[in-house]
Design an enzyme around this catalytic site. Structure first.
Site, PDB file in Angstrom:
ATOM      1  N   CYS A  42       0.845  -1.194   0.000  1.00 20.87           N
ATOM      2  CA  CYS A  42       0.000   0.000   0.000  1.00 20.87           C
ATOM      3  C   CYS A  42       0.882   1.247   0.000  1.00 20.87           C
ATOM      4  O   CYS A  42       1.975   1.252   0.563  1.00 20.87           O
ATOM      5  CB  CYS A  42      -0.921   0.014   1.228  1.00 20.87           C
ATOM      6  SG  CYS A  42      -2.091   1.401   1.233  1.00 20.87           S
ATOM      7  N   ASP A  44       0.447   3.800   1.633  1.00 21.66           N
ATOM      8  CA  ASP A  44       0.411   4.392   2.973  1.00 21.66           C
ATOM      9  C   ASP A  44       1.833   4.658   3.501  1.00 21.66           C
ATOM     10  O   ASP A  44       2.673   3.757   3.505  1.00 21.66           O
ATOM     11  CB  ASP A  44      -0.324   3.418   3.918  1.00 21.66           C
ATOM     12  CG  ASP A  44      -0.693   4.070   5.234  1.00 21.66           C
ATOM     13  OD1 ASP A  44       0.221   4.582   5.926  1.00 21.66           O
ATOM     14  OD2 ASP A  44      -1.883   4.077   5.587  1.00 21.66           O
ATOM     15  N   ARG A  46       2.975   4.860   6.284  1.00 21.60           N
ATOM     16  CA  ARG A  46       3.382   4.139   7.498  1.00 21.60           C
ATOM     17  C   ARG A  46       3.841   2.711   7.215  1.00 21.60           C
ATOM     18  O   ARG A  46       4.170   1.965   8.145  1.00 21.60           O
ATOM     19  CB  ARG A  46       2.215   4.122   8.494  1.00 21.60           C
ATOM     20  CG  ARG A  46       1.798   5.508   8.957  1.00 21.60           C
ATOM     21  CD  ARG A  46       0.434   5.486   9.605  1.00 21.60           C
ATOM     22  NE  ARG A  46      -0.618   5.120   8.658  1.00 21.60           N
ATOM     23  CZ  ARG A  46      -1.909   4.998   8.979  1.00 21.60           C
ATOM     24  NH1 ARG A  46      -2.294   5.204  10.228  1.00 21.60           N
ATOM     25  NH2 ARG A  46      -2.797   4.676   8.065  1.00 21.60           N
ATOM     26  N   HIS A  98      -2.242  -3.882   5.029  1.00 16.91           N
ATOM     27  CA  HIS A  98      -2.063  -3.492   6.438  1.00 16.91           C
ATOM     28  C   HIS A  98      -3.422  -3.251   7.079  1.00 16.91           C
ATOM     29  O   HIS A  98      -4.349  -2.772   6.427  1.00 16.91           O
ATOM     30  CB  HIS A  98      -1.174  -2.249   6.566  1.00 16.91           C
ATOM     31  CG  HIS A  98      -1.769  -1.016   5.944  1.00 16.91           C
ATOM     32  ND1 HIS A  98      -2.392  -0.042   6.694  1.00 16.91           N
ATOM     33  CD2 HIS A  98      -1.857  -0.608   4.658  1.00 16.91           C
ATOM     34  CE1 HIS A  98      -2.818   0.911   5.885  1.00 16.91           C
ATOM     35  NE2 HIS A  98      -2.518   0.605   4.639  1.00 16.91           N
ATOM     36  N   CYS A 101      -6.405  -0.142   6.829  1.00 17.96           N
ATOM     37  CA  CYS A 101      -6.129   0.502   5.529  1.00 17.96           C
ATOM     38  C   CYS A 101      -7.278   1.440   5.131  1.00 17.96           C
ATOM     39  O   CYS A 101      -8.436   1.028   5.035  1.00 17.96           O
ATOM     40  CB  CYS A 101      -5.941  -0.576   4.457  1.00 17.96           C
ATOM     41  SG  CYS A 101      -5.505   0.100   2.835  1.00 17.96           S
TER      42      CYS A 101
END
Ligand code: CO
Length: 211
Positions: A42, A44, A46, A98, A101
């Site tokens: 992803c 993302d 993080r 994750h 999400c």
């Protein structure tokens, strides 16, 4: 100092540190990369592939998009997949989702998000396939996290449905496909699904004339 200037400064410090540790570090990587892994994760911020796996530059070939999707018409994903499987000869492909999400969460709502609706449609299709199981849980967080897992598994299936992977399985007995989910709350990667070169897939998606 402006925030972006800090990035450039940190980069200088990082490069210096690398050379101090290993004077040949950049020379070695300058002309060749031989990663064993393709990471499909992803976008993302993080969930950074290298940091959370403790790997160095040169070790993981990375593709990231919203909610780590493998879409059969996505030229970007397919180019990364073909290059890494055919030329870099990666041994493992990791689809990493994750928990929590936002892409998965958004796909579970009826809210319009503009152009991203078209991308999230792929996750809605996974939700539809497993609706009874997911909706049986009354906790919204559990429902999202279950769809995160099921979405990862579906994207691994999508890899196995490509002629690129089927050809490599037949000719080279690689790559292995892994579905993992990362916990934002504990930093731990959880393996949830695996397919090896001998895996059976739905015959509808099997190509019988690959050369
Ligand atoms: Co995400």
């Amino acid at each position: 100092m402006k925030p972006f200037e800090k990035l450039l400064l940190e980069n200088k410090a990082w490069a210096k540190e690398r050379v101090l540790d290993d004077p040949e570090f950049f020379h070695r990587l300058e002309n060749i990369q031989t990663p064993e892994f393709l990471w499909i994760g992803c976008s993302d911020s993080r969930v950074p592939a290298n940091e959370l796996t403790g790997t160095n530059p040169g070790e993981i070939f990375v593709h990231r998009n919203i909610a780590n999707l493998v879409v059969s018409t996505d030229l970007n994903l397919l180019s990364v997949l073909e290059y890494s499987v055919v030329y870099l000869k990666v041994k493992h492909i990791i689809v990493c989702g994750h928990y929590g999400c936002s892409g998965v969460k958004a796909a579970m709502t009826t809210h319009s998000h503009g152009i991203i609706n078209k991308w999230l449609r792929n996750i809605k299709d996974v939700y539809r396939l497993h609706r009874d199981e997911i909706d049986a849980d009354s906790d919204p967080e559990h429902r999202t996290n279950r769809l995160v897992e099921l979405n990862v598994r579906e994207q691994v299936f999508n890899l196995a449905k490509t002629s690129i992977v089927q050809k490599a399985w037949k000719q080279d007995q690689r790559p292995e496909l892994h579905g993992w989910v990362y916990g934002l709350n504990d930093g731990i990667l959880k393996p949830i699904f695996h397919m090896g070169p001998d895996s059976q897939i739905d015959p509808l998606y099997t190509f019988d004339n690959l050369v």
